[in-house]
Design a protein around this motif. Structure first.
Motif, PDB file in Angstrom:
ATOM      1  N   ILE A  19       0.861  -1.179   0.000  1.00  0.00           N
ATOM      2  CA  ILE A  19       0.000   0.000   0.000  1.00  0.00           C
ATOM      3  C   ILE A  19       0.896   1.226   0.000  1.00  0.00           C
ATOM      4  O   ILE A  19       1.790   1.339   0.843  1.00  0.00           O
ATOM      5  N   MET A  31      -2.526   0.593  -4.415  1.00  0.00           N
ATOM      6  CA  MET A  31      -2.037  -0.686  -3.913  1.00  0.00           C
ATOM      7  C   MET A  31      -1.513  -1.450  -5.116  1.00  0.00           C
ATOM      8  O   MET A  31      -2.159  -1.505  -6.155  1.00  0.00           O
ATOM      9  N   ASP A  77       3.251  -5.548   8.225  1.00  0.00           N
ATOM     10  CA  ASP A  77       2.194  -5.746   9.217  1.00  0.00           C
ATOM     11  C   ASP A  77       2.487  -6.945  10.117  1.00  0.00           C
ATOM     12  O   ASP A  77       3.491  -7.661   9.955  1.00  0.00           O
ATOM     13  N   CYS A  82       1.742  -8.091   4.384  1.00  0.00           N
ATOM     14  CA  CYS A  82       1.315  -6.856   3.718  1.00  0.00           C
ATOM     15  C   CYS A  82       2.315  -5.754   4.060  1.00  0.00           C
ATOM     16  O   CYS A  82       2.828  -5.698   5.172  1.00  0.00           O
ATOM     17  N   CYS A 101      -5.563   6.312  -6.841  1.00  0.00           N
ATOM     18  CA  CYS A 101      -6.368   5.350  -7.611  1.00  0.00           C
ATOM     19  C   CYS A 101      -7.764   5.162  -7.008  1.00  0.00           C
ATOM     20  O   CYS A 101      -8.657   4.642  -7.676  1.00  0.00           O
ATOM     21  N   PHE A 102      -7.950   5.599  -5.769  1.00  0.00           N
ATOM     22  CA  PHE A 102      -9.224   5.328  -5.078  1.00  0.00           C
ATOM     23  C   PHE A 102     -10.177   6.517  -5.235  1.00  0.00           C
ATOM     24  O   PHE A 102     -10.613   7.119  -4.259  1.00  0.00           O
ATOM     25  N   TYR A 103     -10.518   6.841  -6.471  1.00  0.00           N
ATOM     26  CA  TYR A 103     -11.335   8.033  -6.749  1.00  0.00           C
ATOM     27  C   TYR A 103     -12.815   7.708  -6.893  1.00  0.00           C
ATOM     28  O   TYR A 103     -13.607   8.600  -7.184  1.00  0.00           O
ATOM     29  N   THR A 104     -13.173   6.459  -6.704  1.00  0.00           N
ATOM     30  CA  THR A 104     -14.587   6.076  -6.804  1.00  0.00           C
ATOM     31  C   THR A 104     -15.131   5.712  -5.431  1.00  0.00           C
ATOM     32  O   THR A 104     -14.579   4.855  -4.739  1.00  0.00           O
TER      33      THR A 104
ATOM     34  N   PRO B  17      -8.603  -7.492  -1.820  1.00  0.00           N
ATOM     35  CA  PRO B  17      -7.992  -6.857  -0.645  1.00  0.00           C
ATOM     36  C   PRO B  17      -8.746  -5.588  -0.248  1.00  0.00           C
ATOM     37  O   PRO B  17      -9.186  -4.829  -1.121  1.00  0.00           O
ATOM     38  N   ILE B  19      -8.309  -2.294   2.391  1.00  0.00           N
ATOM     39  CA  ILE B  19      -7.453  -1.521   3.289  1.00  0.00           C
ATOM     40  C   ILE B  19      -8.358  -0.716   4.215  1.00  0.00           C
ATOM     41  O   ILE B  19      -9.253  -0.015   3.744  1.00  0.00           O
ATOM     42  N   MET B  31      -4.934  -4.472   6.630  1.00  0.00           N
ATOM     43  CA  MET B  31      -5.419  -4.918   5.333  1.00  0.00           C
ATOM     44  C   MET B  31      -5.943  -6.324   5.534  1.00  0.00           C
ATOM     45  O   MET B  31      -5.294  -7.149   6.183  1.00  0.00           O
ATOM     46  N   TRP B  33      -9.147  -9.276   3.701  1.00  0.00           N
ATOM     47  CA  TRP B  33      -9.777  -9.655   2.438  1.00  0.00           C
ATOM     48  C   TRP B  33     -11.291  -9.699   2.579  1.00  0.00           C
ATOM     49  O   TRP B  33     -11.816 -10.069   3.624  1.00  0.00           O
ATOM     50  N   ARG B  53      -9.606 -15.954   5.990  1.00  0.00           N
ATOM     51  CA  ARG B  53      -9.021 -17.038   5.194  1.00  0.00           C
ATOM     52  C   ARG B  53      -8.624 -18.213   6.072  1.00  0.00           C
ATOM     53  O   ARG B  53      -8.629 -19.360   5.633  1.00  0.00           O
ATOM     54  N   LEU B  76     -13.342   2.208  -4.123  1.00  0.00           N
ATOM     55  CA  LEU B  76     -12.683   1.171  -4.921  1.00  0.00           C
ATOM     56  C   LEU B  76     -11.674   1.842  -5.830  1.00  0.00           C
ATOM     57  O   LEU B  76     -11.760   3.047  -6.090  1.00  0.00           O
ATOM     58  N   ASP B  77     -10.707   1.071  -6.292  1.00  0.00           N
ATOM     59  CA  ASP B  77      -9.651   1.691  -7.100  1.00  0.00           C
ATOM     60  C   ASP B  77      -9.942   1.588  -8.597  1.00  0.00           C
ATOM     61  O   ASP B  77     -10.936   0.979  -9.021  1.00  0.00           O
ATOM     62  N   ARG B  80     -10.632  -1.690 -10.014  1.00  0.00           N
ATOM     63  CA  ARG B  80     -11.721  -2.400  -9.335  1.00  0.00           C
ATOM     64  C   ARG B  80     -11.235  -3.678  -8.658  1.00  0.00           C
ATOM     65  O   ARG B  80     -12.005  -4.621  -8.469  1.00  0.00           O
ATOM     66  N   ASP B  81      -9.935  -3.718  -8.310  1.00  0.00           N
ATOM     67  CA  ASP B  81      -9.426  -4.928  -7.657  1.00  0.00           C
ATOM     68  C   ASP B  81      -8.824  -4.648  -6.277  1.00  0.00           C
ATOM     69  O   ASP B  81      -8.064  -5.472  -5.753  1.00  0.00           O
ATOM     70  N   CYS B  82      -9.168  -3.496  -5.696  1.00  0.00           N
ATOM     71  CA  CYS B  82      -8.753  -3.189  -4.332  1.00  0.00           C
ATOM     72  C   CYS B  82      -9.756  -2.208  -3.726  1.00  0.00           C
ATOM     73  O   CYS B  82     -10.268  -1.329  -4.429  1.00  0.00           O
ATOM     74  N   LEU B  83     -10.031  -2.379  -2.436  1.00  0.00           N
ATOM     75  CA  LEU B  83     -10.981  -1.525  -1.728  1.00  0.00           C
ATOM     76  C   LEU B  83     -10.260  -0.713  -0.654  1.00  0.00           C
ATOM     77  O   LEU B  83      -9.243  -1.146  -0.111  1.00  0.00           O
ATOM     78  N   LEU B  84     -10.807   0.453  -0.364  1.00  0.00           N
ATOM     79  CA  LEU B  84     -10.307   1.304   0.716  1.00  0.00           C
ATOM     80  C   LEU B  84     -11.512   1.722   1.550  1.00  0.00           C
ATOM     81  O   LEU B  84     -12.412   2.394   1.043  1.00  0.00           O
TER      82      LEU B  84
END
Lengths: 117, 117
Positions: A19, A31, A77, A82, A101-104, B17, B19, B31, B33, B53, B76-77, B80-84
């Motif tokens: 990150i 990320m 971590d 991570c 990248c997290f603009y949505t 993932p 964050i 972080m 999942w 997991r 979301l980034d 679309r494969d990472c969340l914040l």
């Protein structure tokens, strides 16, 4: 304790999520993934370096675009699976030209997209 | 645009993932999942929910410890494969009792561990 990049817990593909956070604003920028070589190179050169899964090669962030990330602080971590790197970001971190990248955002079930740069 | 949890890009195990960032301080806390159900449940209940997991079950953060994460903002980034998720964190986020899981810094080739709570 001496840090050994091999002591991190990589996934089956040999990768660990990293990150990137803006060192001054605290904004989470992106990320991406590092392999052992990327971890070693990031620490040695202070140029944040990822592993490009699409190109299958080391990705020195900003090498072609100029939007480099200078490493300020390198953290791992509790599970050693991570990484969190504080960076001095030149220009935008995102390929869309946005700072992050997290603009949505998801608000009330709908996607809200921030304006581009 | 309506947000559909199925539109995210999950990995081969059906996970993405996520964050967690402290809503006020900007500190990156952890972080973990999420799977599609965890994404849906997080947005519906505002209780941040991951996929464990190790236990192979939904993990409502803080359900047993009380150290819950209230969802403030969900992002979301670009890929679309990472969340914040910005959260209101009750108590420590880390199982070691520390506020954040990222309490180990690598400095000059050595690991420096911050004190616990």
């Amino acid at each position: 304790m001496t840090f050994d990049p091999a002591s991190l817990r990589y996934n089956d593909a040999g990768l660990i999520p990293a990150i990137a956070q803006d060192n001054t604003s605290g904004e989470v920028l992106m990320m991406a993934w590092m392999n052992r070589d990327a971890v070693e190179r990031t620490l040695r050169t202070r140029e944040v370096t990822y592993w490009s899964r699409s190109r299958s090669e080391l990705w020195i962030k900003g090498k072609t675009s100029g939007n480099v990330q200078e490493l300020v602080e390198f953290r791992l971590d509790c599970d050693r699976d991570c990484l969190l790197v504080a960076v001095r970001q030149t220009g935008p971190a995102c390929h869309t030209g946005r700072r992050s990248c997290f603009y949505t955002t998801v608000e009330n079930g709908a996607e809200v997209v921030e304006d581009g740069a």
